[in-house]
Scaffold this motif. Structure first.
Motif, PDB file in Angstrom:
ATOM      1  N   TYR A   1       0.836  -1.207   0.000  1.00 17.72           N
ATOM      2  CA  TYR A   1       0.000   0.000   0.000  1.00 17.72           C
ATOM      3  C   TYR A   1       0.870   1.256   0.000  1.00 17.72           C
ATOM      4  O   TYR A   1       2.011   1.236   0.460  1.00 17.72           O
ATOM      5  N   ARG A   2       0.300   2.344  -0.521  1.00 10.38           N
ATOM      6  CA  ARG A   2       0.831   3.684  -0.276  1.00 10.38           C
ATOM      7  C   ARG A   2      -0.134   4.360   0.677  1.00 10.38           C
ATOM      8  O   ARG A   2      -1.342   4.320   0.483  1.00 10.38           O
ATOM      9  N   PHE A   3       0.394   4.946   1.728  1.00 14.27           N
ATOM     10  CA  PHE A   3      -0.475   5.609   2.690  1.00 14.27           C
ATOM     11  C   PHE A   3      -0.749   7.031   2.226  1.00 14.27           C
ATOM     12  O   PHE A   3       0.160   7.842   2.076  1.00 14.27           O
ATOM     13  N   ASP A   4      -2.016   7.310   1.971  1.00 10.61           N
ATOM     14  CA  ASP A   4      -2.448   8.654   1.578  1.00 10.61           C
ATOM     15  C   ASP A   4      -2.637   9.465   2.856  1.00 10.61           C
ATOM     16  O   ASP A   4      -3.654   9.334   3.542  1.00 10.61           O
ATOM     17  N   PHE A   5      -1.663  10.299   3.158  1.00  7.64           N
ATOM     18  CA  PHE A   5      -1.696  11.007   4.427  1.00  7.64           C
ATOM     19  C   PHE A   5      -2.824  12.041   4.472  1.00  7.64           C
ATOM     20  O   PHE A   5      -3.437  12.268   5.515  1.00  7.64           O
TER      21      PHE A   5
ATOM     22  N   ARG B   1      -5.710   7.193   4.617  1.00 10.02           N
ATOM     23  CA  ARG B   1      -6.192   5.917   4.087  1.00 10.02           C
ATOM     24  C   ARG B   1      -5.065   5.222   3.331  1.00 10.02           C
ATOM     25  O   ARG B   1      -4.290   5.873   2.630  1.00 10.02           O
ATOM     26  N   SER B   2      -4.992   3.898   3.466  1.00  7.87           N
ATOM     27  CA  SER B   2      -4.007   3.117   2.720  1.00  7.87           C
ATOM     28  C   SER B   2      -4.575   2.755   1.355  1.00  7.87           C
ATOM     29  O   SER B   2      -5.704   2.254   1.254  1.00  7.87           O
ATOM     30  N   ILE B   3      -3.811   3.025   0.303  1.00  3.27           N
ATOM     31  CA  ILE B   3      -4.233   2.751  -1.074  1.00  3.27           C
ATOM     32  C   ILE B   3      -3.452   1.541  -1.576  1.00  3.27           C
ATOM     33  O   ILE B   3      -2.224   1.568  -1.639  1.00  3.27           O
ATOM     34  N   CYS B   4      -4.147   0.474  -1.923  1.00  4.06           N
ATOM     35  CA  CYS B   4      -3.486  -0.736  -2.390  1.00  4.06           C
ATOM     36  C   CYS B   4      -2.893  -0.509  -3.776  1.00  4.06           C
ATOM     37  O   CYS B   4      -3.603  -0.108  -4.716  1.00  4.06           O
TER      38      CYS B   4
END
Length: 786
Positions: free
Chosen positions: A278-282, A286-289
């Protein structure tokens, strides 16, 4: 702040990969923060260590010429490596390494001199007992993870099982930061980063943040300045759609650069039991897969950035996921070379640092959780003996009947099993055999239903049946009453031995009467209790048993008066985990045979010792077999209870056995107890039958396939069918599809067994020789790379 897009005309980023985050796709081929790379005379390649470093069961080593391991530090075990480059002046960098070890955090800048950096970290007390005297060993509490801020390399964070600590001076001093929940063990990963918050006027403000993952509580972040941890599990997948997000295995900060030349950080993360990155959208919290693996049970851990790819560990593989291309991950190009490093070691490798000269990338890479590369091998000294044991629980009172031995021998052989488990000290502390030891008999009471041990052992050994002696440890009514309750868990409110209360019931006359659990407990902190149980174990091994299995190796968990339970043998600095460690350390030193422990299913499913002290990650260091009770009837009815509903037993054993093995880092054989009994709960009322039990066996086979044990307290095995062996599974579980890896961890390749035998022979030969440091004979010929 506008972000520079990393778009190359010849590369089309798949829509599914960055559908929501194209505008923040990071740029990876950048210099370090705020300065250019050092000049060629001071380049990072010149600074690079030149040879691979490995952290192992026996210390820290340098790998020379691909096969010779040169010791650098051998005062304990080492599990994690962190490499840090720090600015020392204009265009100058210095290189340093941090190691997580059994001595705490070690730091070195020259790989010759190692210094501990533990000031401010908690200390764990281990009690030692030699049969006469009690001593105490103080050691730094087990550090689960350590990380540094890539923008401020002197700023670091680390965590124990339940606390987070922060340092602003490169680990010279640590201060307590916070905890997801006070006293709740289960922290897996931590990170510290500098992130930019967008203000109302459109400008950005930089703040430092700590990130943390916990096995049962989720994923958290907190601003360093206020320390308040906030749960942010949105977007994370879970194995059970009814429960929520699953454990985050690792957190990777990645340096990026804006169009204006400003440095910023992106946060990536992965999961332990589901193959996701995931990249964490600060901004959205929210974590984006960005990546999904294809296996239902798989692990992504030990994240490391190399060029534009995330390198990570998975069972039997090191993979590379290119952030600029998307698609499926591929095996790392230099995998075969890195595999040779693992194969060259005589002890389990937990982490490796591969320098730039050997990595195949523009930088060196750190591979933590490196043990996964050889996950087909169980690192226990008794691995060949304990793998593949498929057992039947035999009630001792039935075994002593005239036809008891033949009855259970027939069940074992007819169902293609090869071992049995029998109580030798039961749930009330009664011996179920005729002890010959005066020391044991002084405190013991022998059941009237004790077996004839010599006859029992000899009869089953005629058919090469492996014998496991179950010894109930801390639940012991007999020992709790010995010497006026000398060893009993004590009730501080009544000043009497503690017994768990169920609550009040109304009798026939209308009076409220307190009811109690049918359990009496002895103090797990007491060395004399350990000595008694270990003496029983030693005698049983001497008289023919092959393996010891400790049950109720935990603290009491039931009772409305649990808060009144006190432990008079408790010593300052000890907790539940350290009590069990102390007992198992003593057992390991005195029992020359495989040791197994029974644990709750939840303690095998999650990385936590909550309530019981049964922390698998920790206890796996001291035993050879872990036996989780993954009974479907004992989980909440909705747990993994989704369509097709009848496949729930398969799912629980498939995922549970895998998870327990990963948490234990493959140090032990995970041999689950299979529910071969009916319990009057809704799911069992609907589904319990022969297929229910068979699905459990198939789940274990398809998961790790190292053995299992059937439990039926009354010896009623009418629902038992033969071990499935290589038979096709005919159920509807999606996880059972032939397209998935079987088993999910470990190999069935017979050559793997042969390789292991060769390695073990080499280890035995090595242990027989005098251990000589190779400084003069090996290191000096490559002295410039020290």
């Amino acid at each position: 702040m506008k972000i520079l897009l990393f778009l190359i005309a010849s590369i089309i980023v798949p829509n599914f990969l960055f559908a929501q985050e194209k505008e923040i796709n990071p740029l990876y081929t950048l210099p370090k923060i705020g300065t250019e790379k050092p000049s060629s005379t001071n380049s990072s390649q010149k600074n690079d260590v030149g040879k691979a470093l490995v952290a192992t069961e026996t210390g820290i080593f340098r790998m020379m010429n691909g096969h010779t391991m040169v010791p650098l530090w051998t005062e304990g075990k080492a599990r994690q490596i962190v490499r840090v480059e720090q600015v020392t002046g204009q265009n100058k960098f210095t290189e340093g390494f941090y190691f997580l070890t059994t001595s705490g955090i070690l730091y070195t800048k020259d790989l010759r001199n190692f210094e501990t950096r533990n000031t401010g970290l908690p200390v764990l007390t281990i009690k030692k007992y030699n049969g006469k005297d009690t001593t105490f060993v103080k050691q730094v509490a087990d550090i689960k993870d350590i990380s540094f801020n890539p923008e401020k390399t002197a700023q670091m964070v680390c965590a124990t099982k339940d606390k987070i600590f922060i340092s602003e001076d490169s680990g010279l001093t640590w201060t307590y930061f916070n905890a997801p929940r006070k006293g709740s063990s289960g922290i897996k990963a931590v990170a510290i980063v500098t992130l930019r918050n967008k203000l109302e006027d459109g400008t950005y403000q930089a703040n430092d943040y700590v990130f943390c993952s916990h096995a049962t509580l989720g994923f958290f972040y907190a601003k360093v300045s206020n320390k308040k941890l906030i749960n942010v599990t949105a977007g994370l997948a879970g194995a059970d759609p009814n429960v929520g997000s699953d454990e985050v295995s690792d957190i990777l900060p990645v340096l990026c650069k804006s169009e204006e030349g400003e440095i910023y950080t992106e946060v990536f993360l992965s999961q332990t039991f589901i193959p996701r990155i995931y990249r964490f959208d600060f901004e959205k919290k929210r974590s984006i897969c960005i990546y999904k693996g294809t296996e239902p049970a798989d692990t992504i851990d030990g994240l490391c950035l190399a060029d534009s790819s995330i390198i990570y560990m998975s069972p039997q593989s090191i993979n590379s996921f290119d952030l600029t291309k998307g698609g499926q991950a591929e095996k790392a190009p230099k995998f075969a070379d890195w595999k040779k490093i693992a194969d060259a070691s005589l002890s389990q490798i937990f982490a490796a640092y591969i320098p730039q000269s050997e990595s195949g990338y523009k930088t060196g890479i750190t591979l933590n959780e490196f043990w996964m590369i050889n996950s087909e091998d169980v690192s226990s000294h008794y691995a060949e003996k304990i793998v593949g044991q498929k057992s039947l629980y035999v009630p001792a009172y039935q075994a002593q009947l005239p036809n008891g031995i033949q009855k259970f021998k027939k069940i074992i052989l007819d169902n293609k099993l090869n071992s049995l488990v029998i109580d030798m000290k039961d749930d009330y502390g009664l011996l179920r055999y005729d002890s010959k030891s005066e020391f044991i008999l002084k405190k013991a009471k022998t059941s009237q239903y004790a077996i004839d041990l010599e006859k029992f052992v000899s009869e089953f050994k005629k058919d090469n049946i492996y014998l496991i002696a179950r010894i109930v440890v801390f639940k012991d009514r007999n020992l709790s009453k010995y010497a006026n309750g000398k060893y009993a868990v004590w009730n501080k409110a009544t000043d009497k031995p503690w017994i768990g209360t169920r609550g009040y019931e109304t009798d026939e006359e209308g009076n409220k009467v307190m009811t109690y659990y049918d359990e009496n407990w002895v103090d797990p902190y007491c060395p004399e209790v350990w000595e008694y149980d270990v003496a029983i174990a030693k005698e049983l091994i001497e008289r023919g048993f092959d393996e010891i299995q400790f049950d109720y190796i935990r603290f009491p968990t039931d009772g409305t008066n649990l808060g009144s339970a006190s432990y008079r043998w408790h010593s300052s600095g000890m907790d539940k985990e350290s009590a069990l460690i102390s007992f198992l350390s003593y057992a390991r030193e005195n029992i020359d045979a495989p040791i197994g422990i029974d644990i709750y299913g939840a303690n095998g499913w999650y990385r936590t010792g909550a309530r019981t002290g049964q922390d698998v990650e920790t206890l796996a260091e001291y035993v050879d077999v872990i036996c989780p009770m993954f009974y479907p009837s004992h989980f909440e009815n909705r747990f993994l209870n989704y369509e097709p509903l009848e496949e729930r037993p398969y799912r629980i054993y498939f995922y549970g056995t895998y998870r327990n093995t990963i948490i234990a880092r493959n140090k032990v054989v995970v041999r689950p107890w299979v529910q071969t009994f009916f319990l009057n709960v809704p799911y069992d009322r609907q589904f319990y039958d022969t297929e229910y039990v068979r699905k459990e066996m198939f789940g274990v086979r398809d998961s790790v396939d190292r053995g299992y044990m059937h439990w039926n307290n009354g010896g009623n095995y009418s629902k038992l069918t033969p071990d499935p062996g290589e038979a096709n599974y005919k159920g509807r579980a999606d996880e059972a599809k032939s397209s998935y890896r079987k088993p999910a961890i470990g190999l069935k390749d017979k050559s793997a067994k042969k390789d292991k035998e060769v390695k073990e022979a080499a280890m035995n030969d090595y242990n027989r020789k005098e251990k000589i440091l190779l400084w003069d004979s090996v290191v000096n010929q490559d002295k410039e790379n020290l």
